[in-house]
Scaffold this motif. Structure first.
Motif, PDB file in Angstrom:
ATOM      1  N   UNK A   2       0.762  -1.261   0.080  1.00 23.96           N
ATOM      2  CA  UNK A   2      -0.067  -0.104   0.138  1.00 23.96           C
ATOM      3  C   UNK A   2       0.860   1.214   0.050  1.00 23.96           C
ATOM      4  N   UNK A   3       1.862   1.299   0.667  1.00 24.02           N
ATOM      5  CA  UNK A   3       2.789   2.578   0.896  1.00 24.02           C
ATOM      6  C   UNK A   3       3.589   2.650  -0.310  1.00 24.02           C
ATOM      7  N   UNK A   4       3.975   1.701  -1.200  1.00 24.03           N
ATOM      8  CA  UNK A   4       4.561   1.957  -2.437  1.00 24.03           C
ATOM      9  C   UNK A   4       3.789   2.252  -3.545  1.00 24.03           C
ATOM     10  N   UNK A   5       2.311   2.287  -3.212  1.00 22.96           N
ATOM     11  CA  UNK A   5       1.458   2.469  -4.440  1.00 22.96           C
ATOM     12  C   UNK A   5       1.097   1.464  -5.438  1.00 22.96           C
ATOM     13  N   UNK A   6       1.616   0.000  -5.143  1.00 24.36           N
ATOM     14  CA  UNK A   6       1.260  -0.907  -5.767  1.00 24.36           C
ATOM     15  C   UNK A   6       2.448  -1.200  -6.763  1.00 24.36           C
ATOM     16  N   UNK A   7       2.228  -2.613  -7.387  1.00 23.49           N
ATOM     17  CA  UNK A   7       3.291  -2.999  -8.097  1.00 23.49           C
ATOM     18  C   UNK A   7       4.708  -3.108  -7.527  1.00 23.49           C
ATOM     19  N   UNK A   8       5.714  -3.538  -8.366  1.00 25.10           N
ATOM     20  CA  UNK A   8       7.147  -3.831  -7.827  1.00 25.10           C
ATOM     21  C   UNK A   8       7.322  -4.985  -7.150  1.00 25.10           C
TER      22      UNK A   8
ATOM     23  N   UNK B 209      -6.978  -5.542  -4.427  1.00 25.31           N
ATOM     24  CA  UNK B 209      -5.483  -5.566  -3.834  1.00 25.31           C
ATOM     25  C   UNK B 209      -4.871  -6.538  -5.000  1.00 25.31           C
ATOM     26  N   UNK B 210      -5.607  -7.419  -5.834  1.00 27.67           N
ATOM     27  CA  UNK B 210      -5.001  -8.147  -7.158  1.00 27.67           C
ATOM     28  C   UNK B 210      -4.250  -6.984  -8.015  1.00 27.67           C
ATOM     29  N   UNK B 211      -5.240  -6.015  -8.300  1.00 27.78           N
ATOM     30  CA  UNK B 211      -4.848  -5.052  -9.297  1.00 27.78           C
ATOM     31  C   UNK B 211      -3.858  -4.003  -8.576  1.00 27.78           C
ATOM     32  N   UNK B 212      -4.005  -3.991  -7.456  1.00 30.79           N
ATOM     33  CA  UNK B 212      -2.767  -3.214  -6.699  1.00 30.79           C
ATOM     34  C   UNK B 212      -1.439  -3.871  -6.749  1.00 30.79           C
ATOM     35  N   UNK B 213      -1.302  -5.264  -6.542  1.00 28.89           N
ATOM     36  CA  UNK B 213      -0.187  -6.014  -6.746  1.00 28.89           C
ATOM     37  C   UNK B 213       0.396  -6.051  -8.395  1.00 28.89           C
ATOM     38  N   UNK B 214      -0.768  -6.004  -9.021  1.00 30.36           N
ATOM     39  CA  UNK B 214      -0.197  -6.032 -10.617  1.00 30.36           C
ATOM     40  C   UNK B 214       0.316  -4.512 -11.029  1.00 30.36           C
TER      41      UNK B 214
END
Length: 375
Positions: free
Chosen positions: A151-157, A328-333
């Protein structure tokens, strides 16, 4: 728990403050458990709360069933624990632990000292797309090992965004880059395609362009129902190449046109009276999603139709699938977010479309459909 501050939010705020104070009170919890009329409610809430706490363990048991091939093995017929252990290359104690856990979740069931496929296990095997999603969930779980950091890094990575890095890197990539993600999309499309086509029959249209159509799973479903409809597919060049091969293998090469490009940068082909977005819009953040709708508006003739099919946020009876799972899936993506039907319709109006409608689907948990028209 104190209800201080709730009074600033009207009668519903005051009600929520009182309710939360009561539910958070150990004394009230003991009272509810002691009253026969309240006891079933208390037990259901306790079970729901426990399932929320234990959900990760349940999903890992499911992942083990998929990875070991347990459900496919029991689909061949009932087996005893020793036979299961031998076939899955597990110690007997490990096989029995997995079998008991899977039985508690309804995936398998006991049968005269042996084990058989359970009702939920049989249903899961009937939808190959769910199995494909479970098989790659280890990527999502790796990213969610520290959800606050995500959440803090804004997703992805993380692992999941690397799985589809070809789409983040200026829309390029070769066949090897896109194979895994394209296979997942192709496997999970049939159920979505069937619901979209049931919700909006295409008989009045002549030419359909599927934007972000992957390997052509949706268009193949369309072709099976509408033999006179001319079909077009637009996707990244490496994906489009795989779609061309799939259409040729299915005998559809003569009625399909495949275009390679980046729909956020390149103009879309014209000459189509309906353009579809099948689980595409929610993969993109607001600015590129709106730009895509504007691209579609520009490509359609007056009176042309856009068809959007995907899971949506705040779907009555399926709320966790939207903002919890896909959120959260799309945040991780690293791209996109689930949107409600109201948000999508507002975007369509801003993009110049009119007369948008939500079409009823059989399984809104996985698919909702919106159609709109260009003036």
């Amino acid at each position: 728990m104190k209800s201080t501050g709730y009074q600033n939010y009207g009668w519903r705020g005051r009600w929520l403050g009182w309710r939360n104070t009561m539910l958070g009170s150990p004394r009230f919890q003991r009272f509810a458990q002691s009253i026969p009329l309240l006891r079933p409610i208390a037990r259901r809430r306790a079970r729901a709360l426990f399932d929320l706490v234990a959900g990760f363990t349940y999903s890992q048991i499911l992942a083990a069933c998929i990875e070991t091939g347990l459900l496919d093995l029991l689909a061949e017929g009932p087996r005893d624990s020793a036979s299961v252990a031998l076939r899955l290359d597990l110690p007997i104690a490990g096989a029995e632990r997995l079998l008991r856990g899977a039985a508690a979740l309804g995936l398998v069931e006991r049968l005269r000292g042996g084990w058989a496929l359970g009702s939920d296990g049989a249903a899961l095997r009937g939808n190959r797309g769910i199995g494909e999603m479970i098989a790659h969930h280890h990527l999502l779980y790796a990213d969610l090992a520290d959800p606050v950091a995500l959440l803090r890094r804004g997703g992805g990575g993380g692992a999941l965004s690397r799985h589809w890095h070809y789409a983040e890197a200026a829309g390029q990539g070769d066949s090897a880059d896109v194979a895994g993600y394209s296979r997942l999309m192709a496997a999970s499309q049939p159920l979505v395609a069937a619901q979209a086509l049931d919700a909006y029959p295409l008989h009045r249209h002549r030419r359909l362009l599927d934007v972000g159509g992957g390997e052509g799973a949706f268009l193949s479903a369309v072709a099976a129902r509408h033999d006179r409809l001319r079909l077009g597919l637009f996707d990244l060049p490496a994906v489009a190449a795989r779609a061309t091969q799939a259409f040729e293998s299915a005998g559809l090469g003569g009625r399909t046109d495949v275009f390679g490009g980046d729909f956020l940068r390149d103009p879309l082909p014209t000459g189509y009276d309906i353009i579809s977005l099948i689980r595409v819009l929610h993969d993109h953040d607001d600015a590129p999603a709106f730009a895509l709708l504007r691209q579609i508006h520009a490509a359609l003739p007056p009176g042309g139709t856009v068809l959007i099919a995907e899971p949506m946020a705040r779907t009555p009876g399926a709320e966790p699938a939207g903002d919890a799972y896909f959120g959260f899936y799309l945040l991780a993506m690293g791209s996109g977010r689930p949107r409600s039907a109201g948000e999508i319709r507002a975007m369509l109006r801003a993009a110049g479309f009119v007369a948008s409608r939500v079409r009823r689907t059989a399984m809104p948990l996985t698919t909702r459909v919106i159609v709109a028209r260009r003036q």
